[in-house]
Every structure is written in C-alpha cells, then in structure tokens.
Write an enzyme that holds these catalytic residues in place. Structure first.
Site, PDB file in Angstrom:
ATOM      1  CG  ASP A   1      10.425  39.573 -31.110  1.00 54.02           C
ATOM      2  OD1 ASP A   1       9.372  40.092 -30.660  1.00 54.02           O
ATOM      3  OD2 ASP A   1      10.582  39.329 -32.324  1.00 54.02           O
TER       4      ASP A   1
ATOM      5  CE  LYS B   1       9.662  44.374 -32.175  1.00 50.94           C
ATOM      6  NZ  LYS B   1       8.426  43.642 -32.407  1.00 50.94           N
TER       7      LYS B   1
ATOM      8  CG  PHE C   1      -9.581  42.584 -22.034  1.00 50.30           C
ATOM      9  CD1 PHE C   1     -10.506  42.201 -22.999  1.00 50.30           C
ATOM     10  CD2 PHE C   1      -9.312  41.705 -20.995  1.00 50.30           C
ATOM     11  CE1 PHE C   1     -11.158  40.976 -22.920  1.00 50.30           C
ATOM     12  CE2 PHE C   1      -9.963  40.479 -20.906  1.00 50.30           C
ATOM     13  CZ  PHE C   1     -10.897  40.105 -21.869  1.00 50.30           C
ATOM     14  CG  LEU C   2      -2.666  45.806 -23.883  1.00 52.59           C
ATOM     15  CD1 LEU C   2      -2.326  46.613 -25.120  1.00 52.59           C
ATOM     16  CD2 LEU C   2      -1.394  45.406 -23.161  1.00 52.59           C
TER      17      LEU C   2
ATOM     18  CG  ASN D   1     -11.221  43.497 -29.371  1.00 52.92           C
ATOM     19  OD1 ASN D   1     -11.189  44.199 -28.369  1.00 52.92           O
ATOM     20  ND2 ASN D   1     -10.122  43.038 -29.939  1.00 52.92           N
TER      21      ASN D   1
ATOM     22  N   GLY E   1     -16.031  59.067 -36.065  1.00 58.33           N
ATOM     23  CA  GLY E   1     -14.728  59.262 -36.691  1.00 58.33           C
ATOM     24  C   GLY E   1     -14.707  58.716 -38.101  1.00 58.33           C
TER      25      GLY E   1
ATOM     26  CB  CYS F   1      -7.058  44.235 -32.274  1.00 58.10           C
ATOM     27  SG  CYS F   1      -5.424  43.665 -31.762  1.00 58.10           S
TER      28      CYS F   1
ATOM     29  NE  ARG G   1       0.352  46.469 -35.686  1.00 59.51           N
ATOM     30  CZ  ARG G   1       0.533  45.637 -34.653  1.00 59.51           C
ATOM     31  NH1 ARG G   1       0.735  44.347 -34.875  1.00 59.51           N
ATOM     32  NH2 ARG G   1       0.506  46.080 -33.417  1.00 59.51           N
TER      33      ARG G   1
HETATM   34  P1  NAD Z   1       3.062  42.507 -32.553  1.00 61.95           P
HETATM   35  O1  NAD Z   1       3.068  42.183 -33.985  1.00 61.95           O
HETATM   36  O2  NAD Z   1       3.235  43.920 -32.096  1.00 61.95           O
HETATM   37  O3  NAD Z   1       4.171  41.639 -31.803  1.00 61.95           O
HETATM   38  C1  NAD Z   1       4.337  40.268 -31.957  1.00 61.95           C
HETATM   39  C2  NAD Z   1       5.816  39.929 -31.752  1.00 61.95           C
HETATM   40  O4  NAD Z   1       5.978  38.499 -31.751  1.00 61.95           O
HETATM   41  C3  NAD Z   1       6.723  40.462 -32.853  1.00 61.95           C
HETATM   42  O5  NAD Z   1       7.756  41.242 -32.287  1.00 61.95           O
HETATM   43  C4  NAD Z   1       7.268  39.194 -33.515  1.00 61.95           C
HETATM   44  O6  NAD Z   1       8.587  39.343 -34.009  1.00 61.95           O
HETATM   45  C5  NAD Z   1       7.220  38.215 -32.360  1.00 61.95           C
HETATM   46  N1  NAD Z   1       7.246  36.797 -32.717  1.00 61.95           N
HETATM   47  C6  NAD Z   1       6.589  36.174 -33.719  1.00 61.95           C
HETATM   48  N2  NAD Z   1       6.872  34.849 -33.705  1.00 61.95           N
HETATM   49  C7  NAD Z   1       7.708  34.630 -32.651  1.00 61.95           C
HETATM   50  C8  NAD Z   1       8.350  33.465 -32.114  1.00 61.95           C
HETATM   51  N3  NAD Z   1       8.163  32.274 -32.639  1.00 61.95           N
HETATM   52  N4  NAD Z   1       9.157  33.626 -31.048  1.00 61.95           N
HETATM   53  C9  NAD Z   1       9.349  34.848 -30.499  1.00 61.95           C
HETATM   54  N5  NAD Z   1       8.764  35.980 -30.959  1.00 61.95           N
HETATM   55  C10 NAD Z   1       7.953  35.867 -32.028  1.00 61.95           C
HETATM   56  O7  NAD Z   1       1.683  41.934 -31.986  1.00 61.95           O
HETATM   57  P2  NAD Z   1       0.784  42.510 -30.799  1.00 61.95           P
HETATM   58  O8  NAD Z   1       0.073  43.731 -31.270  1.00 61.95           O
HETATM   59  O9  NAD Z   1       1.585  42.560 -29.555  1.00 61.95           O
HETATM   60  O10 NAD Z   1      -0.326  41.360 -30.705  1.00 61.95           O
HETATM   61  C11 NAD Z   1      -0.019  40.067 -30.253  1.00 61.95           C
HETATM   62  C12 NAD Z   1      -1.322  39.323 -29.964  1.00 61.95           C
HETATM   63  O11 NAD Z   1      -2.031  40.008 -28.918  1.00 61.95           O
HETATM   64  C13 NAD Z   1      -2.281  39.242 -31.145  1.00 61.95           C
HETATM   65  O12 NAD Z   1      -2.970  38.036 -31.067  1.00 61.95           O
HETATM   66  C14 NAD Z   1      -3.242  40.388 -30.887  1.00 61.95           C
HETATM   67  O13 NAD Z   1      -4.513  40.163 -31.466  1.00 61.95           O
HETATM   68  C15 NAD Z   1      -3.335  40.358 -29.381  1.00 61.95           C
HETATM   69  N6  NAD Z   1      -3.692  41.646 -28.764  1.00 61.95           N
HETATM   70  C16 NAD Z   1      -3.127  42.809 -29.226  1.00 61.95           C
HETATM   71  C17 NAD Z   1      -3.433  44.018 -28.601  1.00 61.95           C
HETATM   72  C18 NAD Z   1      -2.868  45.326 -29.106  1.00 61.95           C
HETATM   73  O14 NAD Z   1      -3.322  46.375 -28.649  1.00 61.95           O
HETATM   74  N7  NAD Z   1      -1.895  45.339 -30.013  1.00 61.95           N
HETATM   75  C19 NAD Z   1      -4.284  44.041 -27.490  1.00 61.95           C
HETATM   76  C20 NAD Z   1      -4.809  42.831 -27.038  1.00 61.95           C
HETATM   77  C21 NAD Z   1      -4.512  41.637 -27.672  1.00 61.95           C
HETATM   78  C1  UGA Z   2      -8.741  47.757 -28.919  1.00 62.01           C
HETATM   79  C2  UGA Z   2      -9.552  47.565 -27.628  1.00 62.01           C
HETATM   80  O1  UGA Z   2      -9.978  48.840 -27.147  1.00 62.01           O
HETATM   81  C3  UGA Z   2      -8.720  46.879 -26.547  1.00 62.01           C
HETATM   82  O2  UGA Z   2      -9.527  46.627 -25.393  1.00 62.01           O
HETATM   83  C4  UGA Z   2      -8.200  45.550 -27.111  1.00 62.01           C
HETATM   84  O3  UGA Z   2      -7.375  44.910 -26.159  1.00 62.01           O
HETATM   85  C5  UGA Z   2      -7.417  45.821 -28.380  1.00 62.01           C
HETATM   86  O4  UGA Z   2      -8.257  46.494 -29.349  1.00 62.01           O
HETATM   87  C6  UGA Z   2      -6.948  44.555 -29.032  1.00 62.01           C
HETATM   88  O5  UGA Z   2      -7.555  43.512 -28.900  1.00 62.01           O
HETATM   89  O6  UGA Z   2      -5.940  44.706 -29.704  1.00 62.01           O
HETATM   90  P1  UGA Z   2      -6.835  49.432 -29.746  1.00 62.01           P
HETATM   91  O7  UGA Z   2      -6.870  48.674 -31.025  1.00 62.01           O
HETATM   92  O8  UGA Z   2      -5.527  49.759 -29.136  1.00 62.01           O
HETATM   93  O9  UGA Z   2      -7.651  48.639 -28.611  1.00 62.01           O
HETATM   94  O10 UGA Z   2      -7.579  50.810 -29.993  1.00 62.01           O
HETATM   95  P2  UGA Z   2      -8.963  51.477 -29.555  1.00 62.01           P
HETATM   96  O11 UGA Z   2      -8.683  52.571 -28.621  1.00 62.01           O
HETATM   97  O12 UGA Z   2      -9.957  50.477 -29.162  1.00 62.01           O
HETATM   98  O13 UGA Z   2      -9.412  52.114 -30.950  1.00 62.01           O
HETATM   99  C7  UGA Z   2      -9.686  51.267 -32.068  1.00 62.01           C
HETATM  100  C8  UGA Z   2     -10.188  52.113 -33.215  1.00 62.01           C
HETATM  101  O14 UGA Z   2     -11.472  52.652 -32.935  1.00 62.01           O
HETATM  102  C9  UGA Z   2      -9.291  53.304 -33.551  1.00 62.01           C
HETATM  103  O15 UGA Z   2      -9.215  53.450 -34.949  1.00 62.01           O
HETATM  104  C10 UGA Z   2     -10.017  54.474 -32.903  1.00 62.01           C
HETATM  105  O16 UGA Z   2      -9.740  55.709 -33.487  1.00 62.01           O
HETATM  106  C11 UGA Z   2     -11.459  54.067 -33.121  1.00 62.01           C
HETATM  107  N1  UGA Z   2     -12.406  54.671 -32.142  1.00 62.01           N
HETATM  108  C12 UGA Z   2     -12.330  54.347 -30.835  1.00 62.01           C
HETATM  109  C13 UGA Z   2     -13.390  55.543 -32.599  1.00 62.01           C
HETATM  110  O17 UGA Z   2     -13.467  55.843 -33.814  1.00 62.01           O
HETATM  111  N2  UGA Z   2     -14.282  56.039 -31.698  1.00 62.01           N
HETATM  112  C14 UGA Z   2     -14.240  55.733 -30.385  1.00 62.01           C
HETATM  113  O18 UGA Z   2     -15.105  56.234 -29.606  1.00 62.01           O
HETATM  114  C15 UGA Z   2     -13.237  54.867 -29.935  1.00 62.01           C
END
Ligand code: NAD
Ligand code: UGA
Length: 431
Positions: free
Chosen positions: A32, A37, A149-150, A205, A250, A257, A325
């Site tokens: 990172d 961190k 997809f987590l 999504n 809700g 995301c 966020r």
């Molecule tokens: P995040 O903001 O929580 O984490 C990203 C990290 O990358 C930060 O700690 C940042 O400091 C670091 N970073 C940035 N530039 C860097 C570099 N050049 N070298 C090393 N580290 C660097 O983001 P996130 O929520 O983990 O999401 C990351 C990606 O995954 C996004 O594209 C998001 O759409 C996708 N995604 C997120 C989720 C989720 O639930 N949060 C689920 C599926 C997919």
């Molecule tokens: C979502 C997707 O569920 C993941 O599969 C995907 O990987 C992720 O986005 C991503 O790409 O970052 P997440 O953002 O962690 O995951 O949260 P969710 O559980 O999907 O909820 C998203 C929003 O929808 C929240 O504000 C939640 O409260 C709302 N929600 C969810 C509802 O209002 N009703 C529902 O039945 C479900």
C-alpha cells in the site's frame, strides 16, 4: 505448493484477498502507499471492521505467508501473480477513474518477472485489460480480469465461499494458472474473455441495485394503497424465480460501489451508443428515496424541521461495517440538516471522538450510545440495520425524547412493541 503472490492495495478487497490467499497456502506480499496502514498491518492491526479478517491477518503473519510493504514496486520482485486492488472512483463525468490502476501498473511494469500474470480485481470498464497492458509496457506478462463479488461486512466469508469465480482472459494458459490459485474453493469457475468478465461485474452490481430500487418503489406503492411491503416481499419471494434476496426496503442503496458502478455502467453504455434508461431510472428512484425518508421525518414532526432535534441511529452504509463511503444515512442526514434540524447520531462502529475529526460527519452531533442520540429529540430515524438497535430499552428511549416518534427506515424495530409504549411509528412501505 502455494504460489508467490503480490497484492497492490490493502483496502477492503486487497487486504481480504491477501489474507485469504495466505490462508489458502500462498506466499503473499501486500503493498500500500499509506505508511501508517502498512506499519499497522505489519503489526497485525487491521484498520477496518471486517468479520474474521483480524484472525486471518494474524494467522498469515505468524505462518510467515503474509507480509506488508510500502509501495507497489517492492512487492512484485518475486511474484508469479500480481493482483491490482486499487480504487476506481467515480470520475467527474460519471465514468470510472482509472488513474490509480494506471499508476500502479506503470510502477510495477519494470519490476515484474517474465511470465508473471497481472490480475485485475478492481472494478473497471470494458477495455481496461488493454489499459493495464499498455501501462505495464510488457509483452512478456499476461493480464487477466478477475472481478471481485465480495460484500463488505462478510468479505472473508464471501471470498472463501464465492458464488462463482470469473476469469476473463485472452490467454487461456494464464486463465488456467489463475484458476489454480483458487483450487479448493467450493465455487463454479467461469473462464471467459476480458470484456465479458468486466461486464459481468457491472451487470451484477447494477442488477442488485435494481432489485433494491424496485422494492423501494413497491414500498412507495404499498404506502399509497395501504399494503405492507414486508408481507409483499414474503409473498413474492416464495416464487423461486424471484426469491427474497436483496429485496429489503430501506433508505436507498449506498456504499463504495453501487453508486459509482451504476453510474459507470450508464456511462459505458452511453459511450457504446446505448441509452440505459432502465438503469438511470434505478438511480433516480434511489436518489428520491433519500428525499422520501427525510420527508417522512419532516411530516412526523409537524411539517417544519427548523430548530428541531432529530435522533439518528446508524451512520454506516449498512450494518457490520465501519464504512461511511456514500452512506444513505449521510444522504438523509444532509437533507435533515439542510431543512434546519439538529442531528444527534449514534453508530456502533463510529467512535464519537474520532468521528468528530471526519469531514463527512461535519455538522452532526455524535452520541456515545443510542440513548444519548435520543436525548431531547422530537423524532428518531433508524438508518442502518444494526442488530444492537433491536435490543435497546424502548421505555428509556421514550423518556429521553420530547416526543416518542420513530421513522424506521430499515423496518428493523418491533412495531407492536413501539406502539404499546405509545410511539408514533412509520416504517418503509408499512405504517
Ligand atoms: P479501498 O479504497 O478500500 O482500498 C484501496 C487501497 O489501495 C487503499 O488502501 C489505497 O491506499 C491503495 N492504493 C492506491 N494506490 C496504490 C498504489 N499505487 N500502490 C499501492 N496501493 C495503492 O478500495 P476497495 O474498497 O478495496 O476497492 C478496490 C477496488 O475493488 C475498487 O475498484 C472497487 O470498486 C472494487 N471492489 C470493491 C468491493 C468492496 O466491497 N469494497 C467489492 C468488490 C470490488
Ligand atoms: C455490493 C455487492 O453486494 C457485492 O457483490 C459487490 O462485490 C460489492 O458491492 C462491490 O462491488 O463493491 P456492498 O457494497 O458491500 O456489496 O454492500 P451490499 O450488501 O450489496 O449493500 C449495498 C447497499 O444496498 C447498502 O446500502 C445496503 O444497505 C443496501 N441494501 C442491500 C438494501 O437496501 N436492501 C437490500 O436488500 C440489500
């Protein structure tokens, strides 16, 4: 025999990926750019609330399979696989901002071993595999799309028990090598081309967001016709073609995301010549939902919020995460503040002292517990579905408030128990 893996970015996705891959027996170096961190993680301190992640990080550090370094380049020297897990925030025009991806790829390019596979786990628009290839500047490494997809709050569980693993690659041997990293996970594996893999992520999504906007729209209809949305969803859900997942009404969907990815897909479609009216409607319904919840509170206090104290339970975008966020709660609060209310809020995952330094919470008075938030309030609005709120002493809440009134924007509380204690109650899609 595990593989040598580097993970660039230790946020929700990167840290979960790194810790879970170490748990599966791979040797993982996570990188990172944030010094604090990396130092905290190296000591085993996990900076985010994510069930089971602390345990896996400790396990990885103690087994020697998981380590943390500052900067992407130092992480990749021995890597056979490099995951990109950096942010792809919303750009000014709605499209995904690929600058973090490009910066990380250009940084690691010169340091990669030949035949390394670079795996893009960030959510990126169609064509981004090429963008990564170009930024790497290497013809001897393969780039593969492997969307994640987590869900936050259950990230570790979702990573280790995925519904599917999707790998998008032009190079089949690279796809097979990446599939090998997940051996043992109980999930169907889909190998496809990069454009399809990238589209699967956005489509999934957007579809989930559509389900929620749909149920929120049905909730509005229920209110108008005197039906109960909880019963309606139950009845719909018995139909196996519909199911009841992701149909909880809700205050609107949010998080890091859905908002950015739905807008990015509208933009991707537009750039490709398709007007994605359906998805635009889904976004509009969601924006309206924030407004509708604020309206409910305003009506409940008699039509004017100015000078009124409103209690808020829940600030995070959903329960079991500390992520603020794009939280729907903050969207509703912003509207309450704009209409002149004083907002006193409590969230189990937000420390009032730390929170007072968070600019996203500016203007909100943070309470130490649910009762503190209710003190002197003319109405209470439940915006995040934390289980903790189910178990509060309702008599104590009523005593603390000037008027016992609840807008339950998650249909979380026991409506009958509230009525028994003399609360005025309004849920979503049910009175
Ligand atoms: P995040 O903001 O929580 O984490 C990203 C990290 O990358 C930060 O700690 C940042 O400091 C670091 N970073 C940035 N530039 C860097 C570099 N050049 N070298 C090393 N580290 C660097 O983001 P996130 O929520 O983990 O999401 C990351 C990606 O995954 C996004 O594209 C998001 O759409 C996708 N995604 C997120 C989720 C989720 O639930 N949060 C689920 C599926 C997919
Ligand atoms: C979502 C997707 O569920 C993941 O599969 C995907 O990987 C992720 O986005 C991503 O790409 O970052 P997440 O953002 O962690 O995951 O949260 P969710 O559980 O999907 O909820 C998203 C929003 O929808 C929240 O504000 C939640 O409260 C709302 N929600 C969810 C509802 O209002 N009703 C529902 O039945 C479900």
């Amino acid at each position: 025999m595990g593989s040598n893996v580097a993970v660039i970015g230790t946020g929700y996705v990167g840290l979960t990926t790194g810790a879970c891959l170490a748990h599966l027996g791979h040797r993982v170096v996570c990188a990172d750019v944030v010094v604090d961190k990396v130092e905290a993680l190296s000591r085993g301190e996990v900076p985010i609330l994510e069930a089971g992640l602390d345990e896996l990080v400790h396990e990885g550090i103690h087994s020697g399979l998981l380590s943390f370094v500052l900067g992407a380049a130092p992480a990749v020297a021995d890597a056979e696989f490099v995951y990109l897990c950096v942010p792809t925030p919303q750009g000014e025009d709605g499209s995904a901002d690929l600058s973090y991806i490009q910066a990380a790829a250009s940084e690691i390019g010169p340091h990669l071993q030949p035949d390394t596979v670079v795996i893009n786990k960030s959510t990126v628009p169609v064509g981004s595999t090429r963008v990564v290839e170009q930024a790497l500047g290497r013809s001897d490494v393969a780039v593969v799309s492997n969307p994640e997809f987590l869900r936050e709050g259950s990230a570790v569980h979702d990573f280790l028990h995925p519904d599917r693993v999707v790998i998008g690659a032009d190079d089949q041997s690279a796809a097979i090598r990446v599939a090998g990293l997940y051996l043992g996970l109980p999930a169907p594996l889909q190998v496809t081309d990069p454009a399809s893999a990238e589209t699967i992520k956005y489509a999934s999504n957007a579809f989930l967001a559509t389900k929620i906007s749909f149920v929120n729209a049905i909730a509005a209809v229920c209110e108008a016709v005197g039906a109960d949305v909880n019963d309606v969803v139950l009845g719909m859900g018995y139909d196996k073609r519909i199911g009841d997942a992701f149909l909880r009404p809700g205050p609107g969907w949010g998080g890091s995301c859905f908002p950015k990815d739905s807008r990015a897909l509208v933009r991707i479609a537009e750039d490709a010549g398709y007007d994605f009216d359906l998805l635009k409607g889904v976004i509009t319904v969601n924006d309206d939902q924030f407004e509708r919840v604020a309206d409910k509170v305003q009506r409940m206090v008699g039509g004017d919020l100015s000078g009124t104290t409103v209690a808020v339970w829940g600030l995070t975008f959903k329960a079991r995460t500390d992520d603020l966020r794009d939280s729907p709660s903050l969207q509703v609060i912003r509207r309450l503040l704009a209409r002149g209310a004083t907002v006193q809020a409590f969230d189990p995952a937000v420390d009032p002292v730390e929170g007072s330094h968070d600019s996203r919470l500016a203007g909100i008075e943070l309470a130490a517990d649910a009762y503190g938030a209710a003190q002197g309030a003319a109405a209470l609005v439940v915006l995040t579905e934390w289980d903790d709120f189910r178990w509060v002493d309702l008599d104590k809440v009523a005593e603390a408030m000037t008027h016992p009134r609840v807008v339950d924007a998650r249909n979380l509380l026991d409506r009958a128990a509230l009525h028994r204690r003399g609360f005025e109650y309004e849920g979503i899609g049910r009175s």
